[in-house]
Write a protein that holds these residues in place. Structure first.
Motif, PDB file in Angstrom:
ATOM      1  N   ASP A  29      78.412-116.950  11.617  1.00 24.53           N
ATOM      2  CA  ASP A  29      78.620-117.886  12.148  1.00 24.53           C
ATOM      3  C   ASP A  29      78.382-117.644  13.927  1.00 24.53           C
ATOM      4  O   ASP A  29      77.517-117.850  14.658  1.00 24.53           O
ATOM      5  N   ILE A  30      78.980-116.406  14.452  1.00 22.97           N
ATOM      6  CA  ILE A  30      79.402-116.152  15.590  1.00 22.97           C
ATOM      7  C   ILE A  30      78.068-115.258  16.201  1.00 22.97           C
ATOM      8  O   ILE A  30      76.952-115.180  16.965  1.00 22.97           O
ATOM      9  N   GLU A  31      77.431-114.485  15.061  1.00 20.48           N
ATOM     10  CA  GLU A  31      75.987-113.376  15.041  1.00 20.48           C
ATOM     11  C   GLU A  31      74.967-114.602  15.647  1.00 20.48           C
ATOM     12  O   GLU A  31      73.967-114.997  16.784  1.00 20.48           O
ATOM     13  N   ASP A  32      74.983-115.890  14.406  1.00 25.79           N
ATOM     14  CA  ASP A  32      74.057-116.864  15.282  1.00 25.79           C
ATOM     15  C   ASP A  32      73.752-117.358  16.139  1.00 25.79           C
ATOM     16  O   ASP A  32      72.902-118.302  16.766  1.00 25.79           O
ATOM     17  N   LEU A  33      75.382-117.713  16.545  1.00 22.80           N
ATOM     18  CA  LEU A  33      75.866-118.325  17.734  1.00 22.80           C
ATOM     19  C   LEU A  33      75.079-118.135  19.016  1.00 22.80           C
ATOM     20  O   LEU A  33      74.642-118.085  19.853  1.00 22.80           O
ATOM     21  N   ALA A  34      75.226-116.386  18.700  1.00 22.59           N
ATOM     22  CA  ALA A  34      74.730-115.144  20.195  1.00 22.59           C
ATOM     23  C   ALA A  34      73.721-115.591  20.076  1.00 22.59           C
ATOM     24  O   ALA A  34      72.881-115.235  20.930  1.00 22.59           O
ATOM     25  N   ARG A  35      72.743-115.241  19.109  1.00 24.18           N
ATOM     26  CA  ARG A  35      70.968-115.406  19.098  1.00 24.18           C
ATOM     27  C   ARG A  35      71.136-116.421  19.755  1.00 24.18           C
ATOM     28  O   ARG A  35      69.866-116.866  20.450  1.00 24.18           O
ATOM     29  N   GLU A  36      70.978-117.968  18.829  1.00 21.41           N
ATOM     30  CA  GLU A  36      71.133-118.866  20.266  1.00 21.41           C
ATOM     31  C   GLU A  36      71.231-119.305  21.188  1.00 21.41           C
ATOM     32  O   GLU A  36      69.876-119.852  22.553  1.00 21.41           O
ATOM     33  N   THR A  37      72.653-118.723  22.155  1.00 21.05           N
ATOM     34  CA  THR A  37      72.639-118.809  22.887  1.00 21.05           C
ATOM     35  C   THR A  37      71.590-118.106  23.891  1.00 21.05           C
ATOM     36  O   THR A  37      71.101-117.967  24.522  1.00 21.05           O
ATOM     37  N   GLU A  38      71.049-116.908  23.607  1.00 25.98           N
ATOM     38  CA  GLU A  38      70.443-115.905  23.940  1.00 25.98           C
ATOM     39  C   GLU A  38      68.933-116.346  23.890  1.00 25.98           C
ATOM     40  O   GLU A  38      68.559-116.100  25.484  1.00 25.98           O
ATOM     41  N   LYS A  39      68.267-117.017  23.417  1.00 25.46           N
ATOM     42  CA  LYS A  39      67.259-117.576  23.375  1.00 25.46           C
ATOM     43  C   LYS A  39      67.106-118.593  24.577  1.00 25.46           C
ATOM     44  O   LYS A  39      66.408-118.970  25.379  1.00 25.46           O
TER      45      LYS A  39
END
Length: 111
Positions: A83-93
């Motif tokens: 979940d943390i990795e997914d959130l980091a990817r979304e934030t980066e995008k």
């Protein structure tokens, strides 16, 4: 005897024996020792740390009153990391889109 969640008296003794707080110790080294002392057993991730929290610098009178032993199901821990990795990817995008949008707006405004 087993402690609830699959922990045993041996588990407690293992963590308790990591550091002899009656001897002079380096707090940073003790932190690393406890950070590295985690293990997995019966589908659980197990770690521990002493309380009160270690001082930043050695104090002769410091001695932990408690040993907090944490156990969490490995699957739940892996899901939290995912979940943390997914959130980091979304934030980066999102950041990339905003940066590009502001850059384009700046270019348009400069003409």
């Amino acid at each position: 005897p087993r402690i609830e969640r699959g922990l045993s008296l041996e588990d407690f003794k293992h963590f308790k024996s990591l550091v002899d707080f009656r001897e002079v110790f380096d707090p940073e080294e003790v932190r690393r020792t406890f950070e590295d002392a985690f293990y997995e057993t019966d589908g659980l991730f197990v770690s521990a740390y002493p309380l009160p929290v270690l001082p930043d610098k050695y104090r002769k009178n410091y001695f932990p009153q408690f040993m907090v032993i944490l156990s969490i199901e490995t699957q739940r821990l892996e899901k939290a990391f995912d979940d943390i990795e997914d959130l980091a990817r979304e934030t980066e995008k999102s950041l990339i889109i905003k940066i590009v949008a502001f850059s384009v707006a700046g270019l348009i405004a400069s003409f």
